[in-house]
Design a protein around this motif. Structure first.
Motif, mmCIF file in Angstrom:
data_model
loop_
_atom_site.group_PDB
_atom_site.id
_atom_site.type_symbol
_atom_site.label_atom_id
_atom_site.label_comp_id
_atom_site.label_asym_id
_atom_site.label_seq_id
_atom_site.Cartn_x
_atom_site.Cartn_y
_atom_site.Cartn_z
ATOM 1 N N VAL A 168 0.831 -1.214 0.000
ATOM 2 C CA VAL A 168 0.000 0.000 0.000
ATOM 3 C C VAL A 168 0.862 1.258 0.000
ATOM 4 C CG1 VAL A 168 -1.645 1.343 1.370
ATOM 5 C CG2 VAL A 168 -2.004 -1.106 1.038
ATOM 6 N N LEU A 169 1.888 1.298 0.848
ATOM 7 C CA LEU A 169 2.753 2.481 0.907
ATOM 8 C C LEU A 169 3.485 2.701 -0.413
ATOM 9 C CD1 LEU A 169 4.271 2.031 4.484
ATOM 10 C CD2 LEU A 169 2.495 3.651 3.777
ATOM 11 N N ILE A 170 4.053 1.645 -0.972
ATOM 12 C CA ILE A 170 4.807 1.769 -2.224
ATOM 13 C C ILE A 170 3.882 2.147 -3.374
ATOM 14 C CG2 ILE A 170 6.125 0.454 -3.937
ATOM 15 C CD1 ILE A 170 7.328 -1.105 -1.506
ATOM 16 N N MET A 171 2.704 1.531 -3.436
ATOM 17 C CA MET A 171 1.752 1.867 -4.503
ATOM 18 C C MET A 171 1.284 3.313 -4.391
ATOM 19 S SD MET A 171 1.022 -0.404 -6.842
ATOM 20 C CE MET A 171 -0.570 0.172 -7.435
ATOM 21 N N THR A 172 0.949 3.744 -3.170
ATOM 22 C CA THR A 172 0.362 5.070 -3.002
ATOM 23 C C THR A 172 1.348 6.191 -3.285
ATOM 24 O OG1 THR A 172 -1.203 4.190 -1.386
ATOM 25 C CG2 THR A 172 -0.841 6.575 -1.364
ATOM 26 N N TRP A 173 2.587 6.049 -2.807
ATOM 27 C CA TRP A 173 3.517 7.173 -2.918
ATOM 28 C C TRP A 173 4.608 6.995 -3.965
ATOM 29 C CZ3 TRP A 173 1.368 6.396 2.031
ATOM 30 C CH2 TRP A 173 0.618 7.480 2.477
ATOM 31 N N LEU A 174 4.711 5.825 -4.574
ATOM 32 C CA LEU A 174 5.795 5.625 -5.531
ATOM 33 C C LEU A 174 5.284 5.099 -6.864
ATOM 34 C CD1 LEU A 174 8.898 5.701 -5.874
ATOM 35 C CD2 LEU A 174 8.939 3.326 -5.116
ATOM 36 N N VAL A 175 4.666 3.932 -6.869
ATOM 37 C CA VAL A 175 4.322 3.264 -8.123
ATOM 38 C C VAL A 175 3.105 3.888 -8.804
ATOM 39 C CG1 VAL A 175 3.631 1.063 -9.160
ATOM 40 C CG2 VAL A 175 5.392 1.110 -7.383
ATOM 41 N N ALA A 176 1.970 3.994 -8.091
ATOM 42 C CA ALA A 176 0.730 4.477 -8.715
ATOM 43 C C ALA A 176 0.868 5.891 -9.293
ATOM 44 C CB ALA A 176 -0.430 4.396 -7.736
#
Length: 194
Positions: A168-176
């Motif tokens: 969730v953290l990586i998707m929200t602030w980096l990947v998405a």
């Protein structure tokens, strides 16, 4: 009236040289919102330094557990004072989008050059699903290859808890944010262009 959590994405154009002051004022608004019932979180997102559109747009995200609690914050004196503190540092009108679920990742606020009218329509759900999978699959795979072995002796529930939290953290602030920027023309293409 929404029965679930509601997230609001607010976009403001910063005056030249006012970035740090605007960010500080927005941070104070987020701090004030924390004392309100149902507040789930808030965050300032600075302008993308890699973007080639020349727009200095700051985004603020507020999340509340219900629409009722969101409205209480929006009608509060604390928010009114926060907006007064923000006003000298921005130009133009604020753009506000209310989204739920994964919609925050794919929200596309109207651009200042867009014609008057409602905000851009969200992309079709099948496109959201494709882009979400394109982000989640490599993220989960990378975490299983890097973090997974370190937790091999852990019980199942703590392992799943840590992996999903990191996803969730990586998707929200980096990947998405990167995927939606790279694929925005496809995500928001007119039906005949898709």
């Amino acid at each position: 009236m929404s029965q679930g959590a509601v997230t609001v994405l607010i976009t403001r154009r910063v005056r030249p040289g006012h970035g740090p002051a605007l960010e500080a004022a927005m941070d104070r608004m987020i701090q004030a919102a924390r004392s309100f019932p149902g507040h789930l979180g808030g965050r300032v997102v600075r302008p993308d330094e890699d973007a080639d559109d020349g727009l200095d747009l700051f985004h603020v995200v507020f999340a509340f557990d219900t629409e009722t609690h969101l409205r209480e914050w929006q009608q509060s004196e604390a928010r009114a004072q926060g907006l007064e503190a923000v006003a000298p540092h921005v130009e133009g009108r604020q753009q506000v989008r209310e989204v739920d679920g994964l919609g925050l990742w794919y929200a596309q606020p109207k651009d200042s050059q867009d014609p008057p009218g409602p905000p851009h329509a969200p992309p079709p759900r099948w496109k959201v699903a494709v882009v979400t999978w394109l982000g989640i699959f490599p993220t989960v795979l990378a975490l299983f290859l890097t973090v997974g072995p370190l937790m091999s002796d852990w019980p199942l529930v703590p392992r799943v808890l840590v992996i999903t939290l990191l996803v969730v953290l990586i998707m929200t602030w980096l990947v998405a944010p990167r995927l939606t920027r790279w694929l925005k023309h496809w995500l928001h293409a007119a039906p005949h262009d898709a």
